[in-house]
Design a protein around this motif. Structure first.
Motif, PDB file in Angstrom:
ATOM      1  N   HIS A  45      63.609  52.110 -14.603  1.00  0.00           N
ATOM      2  CA  HIS A  45      64.380  51.576 -15.716  1.00  0.00           C
ATOM      3  C   HIS A  45      63.888  50.198 -16.163  1.00  0.00           C
ATOM      4  N   VAL A  46      64.116  49.933 -17.472  1.00  0.00           N
ATOM      5  CA  VAL A  46      64.030  48.593 -18.043  1.00  0.00           C
ATOM      6  C   VAL A  46      65.460  48.205 -18.413  1.00  0.00           C
ATOM      7  N   GLU A  47      65.861  46.973 -18.091  1.00  0.00           N
ATOM      8  CA  GLU A  47      67.217  46.554 -18.445  1.00  0.00           C
ATOM      9  C   GLU A  47      67.212  45.103 -18.927  1.00  0.00           C
ATOM     10  N   VAL A  48      68.252  44.781 -19.658  1.00  0.00           N
ATOM     11  CA  VAL A  48      68.460  43.411 -20.127  1.00  0.00           C
ATOM     12  C   VAL A  48      69.456  42.729 -19.200  1.00  0.00           C
ATOM     13  N   PRO A  54      66.516  47.191 -32.829  1.00  0.00           N
ATOM     14  CA  PRO A  54      65.414  46.744 -31.971  1.00  0.00           C
ATOM     15  C   PRO A  54      64.591  47.857 -31.332  1.00  0.00           C
ATOM     16  N   LEU A  55      65.165  49.059 -31.161  1.00  0.00           N
ATOM     17  CA  LEU A  55      64.450  50.129 -30.452  1.00  0.00           C
ATOM     18  C   LEU A  55      64.009  51.241 -31.394  1.00  0.00           C
ATOM     19  N   PHE A 106      66.883  42.420 -25.940  1.00  0.00           N
ATOM     20  CA  PHE A 106      66.642  43.828 -26.239  1.00  0.00           C
ATOM     21  C   PHE A 106      65.339  44.021 -27.010  1.00  0.00           C
ATOM     22  N   ASN A 107      64.961  43.037 -27.820  1.00  0.00           N
ATOM     23  CA  ASN A 107      63.740  43.167 -28.623  1.00  0.00           C
ATOM     24  C   ASN A 107      62.488  43.382 -27.786  1.00  0.00           C
ATOM     25  N   ALA A 108      62.517  42.952 -26.532  1.00  0.00           N
ATOM     26  CA  ALA A 108      61.330  43.064 -25.680  1.00  0.00           C
ATOM     27  C   ALA A 108      61.186  44.438 -25.043  1.00  0.00           C
ATOM     28  N   ASP A 134      70.885  40.992 -29.762  1.00  0.00           N
ATOM     29  CA  ASP A 134      69.895  41.500 -30.705  1.00  0.00           C
ATOM     30  C   ASP A 134      70.419  42.597 -31.621  1.00  0.00           C
ATOM     31  N   MET A 135      71.078  43.609 -31.045  1.00  0.00           N
ATOM     32  CA  MET A 135      71.422  44.789 -31.830  1.00  0.00           C
ATOM     33  C   MET A 135      72.380  44.489 -32.972  1.00  0.00           C
TER      34      MET A 135
END
Length: 300
Positions: A195-198, A252-253, A228-230, A107-108
């Motif tokens: 944490h949130v992770e991909v 994305p962030l 990453f967009n999510a 994404d980035m």
């Protein structure tokens, strides 16, 4: 004498064969090449006659290659690479031809670099067509098989036939929602945060870019996502955090707050990666130069 002989094996036929081999499906090969299924079936019939082998047999919903087909993969790719090399010294004017590029990236890099590339080139009158596929943790076979022409990744694959050049360097940051929490202020606070992770399709996660820290101490992620967009949808309105490069703030962030990591960690580099067959191709060199210029402008 056979109706067909070896002179019928032109570049388009070989490319079709390799695409069927990779996709294990006539319909998927047709979609990828932008032709009809009947055109793919006709080419496959020609190949079967010329080579004296069925090449593919039906298996469930797809096609299974024969031993003969598998043995032809590397020779066919070498012939195509040789044909492409014949054009390396050709005059190249980006305004005079359609330029089709398939890029493997996440994404980035996709959202940070390529929209600007497309805007700039369209304003110049360049006919550029971009197709993206996810790279995850990249496999060099994506490049060797010509499945993509270029990768942008922080984890470049190795190989004597794989070339790379650093495009961007960016520190890692903590992304969070400032209305819900403050950023972690110590290693211990970071490890005990939620944490949130991909995690990519091959099972590896985006935290692979963190070097020099004992990741076993970090609490397992509360949310694991494929893209990453999510991330913003889960971080906003919660006390969750995500660790990503500072450049994500431009992509994305953008809607999240960010702060430096509360511990030492080397910055992340994003690499441009390609197969040796593309090194001297004038269109590929032109593309790499444009990407380097955009990357430089992002870090000034």
């Amino acid at each position: 004498m056979s109706k067909f002989d070896f002179i019928d094996l032109d570049g388009k036929v070989l490319r079709t064969f390799l695409t069927i081999l990779e996709e294990s499906s006539v319909s998927k090969a047709a979609d990828r090449l932008g032709v009809t299924q009947s055109a793919i079936s006709h080419t496959l019939a020609k190949l079967r006659l010329v080579l004296g082998d069925p090449l593919f047999v039906r298996s469930g919903q797809g096609l299974t290659p024969t031993e003969r087909a598998l043995s032809l993969k590397e020779p066919a790719q070498k012939v195509l690479d040789g044909m492409r090399a014949l054009t390396d010294g050709r005059p190249f004017d980006p305004l005079s031809e359609q330029i089709n590029i398939r890029i493997a990236t996440n994404d980035m890099p996709r959202e940070l670099i390529f929209p600007q590339l497309l805007r700039d080139t369209r304003a110049e009158g360049v006919r550029l067509r971009l197709e993206f596929i996810p790279s995850g943790v990249p496999d060099p076979e994506l490049l060797r098989s010509d499945r993509c022409h270029l990768m942008l990744t922080p984890l470049p694959p190795d190989g004597p036939d794989i070339f790379q050049k650093r495009l961007i360097e960016s520190p890692l940051m903590v992304f969070y929602d400032a209305t819900q929490r403050t950023p972690p202020d110590s290693w211990e606070d970071y490890c005990h945060s939620d944490h949130v992770e991909v995690r990519f399709a091959d099972g590896r996660n985006a935290r692979a870019v963190m070097r020099g820290v004992d990741q076993s101490q970090i609490r397992p992620a509360v949310v694991t996502l494929p893209h990453f967009n999510a991330i913003p949808a889960f971080v906003q309105g919660s006390d969750l955090i995500s660790t990503d490069t500072a450049l994500m703030k431009q992509g994305p962030l953008a809607v999240l707050d960010c702060a430096p990591l509360p511990f030492a960690c080397p910055p992340v580099s994003i690499y441009m990666v390609w197969h040796q067959r593309s090194t001297n191709d004038p269109a590929h060199r032109w593309l790499r130069g444009r990407l380097e210029a955009i990357a430089a402008s992002l870090q000034t």
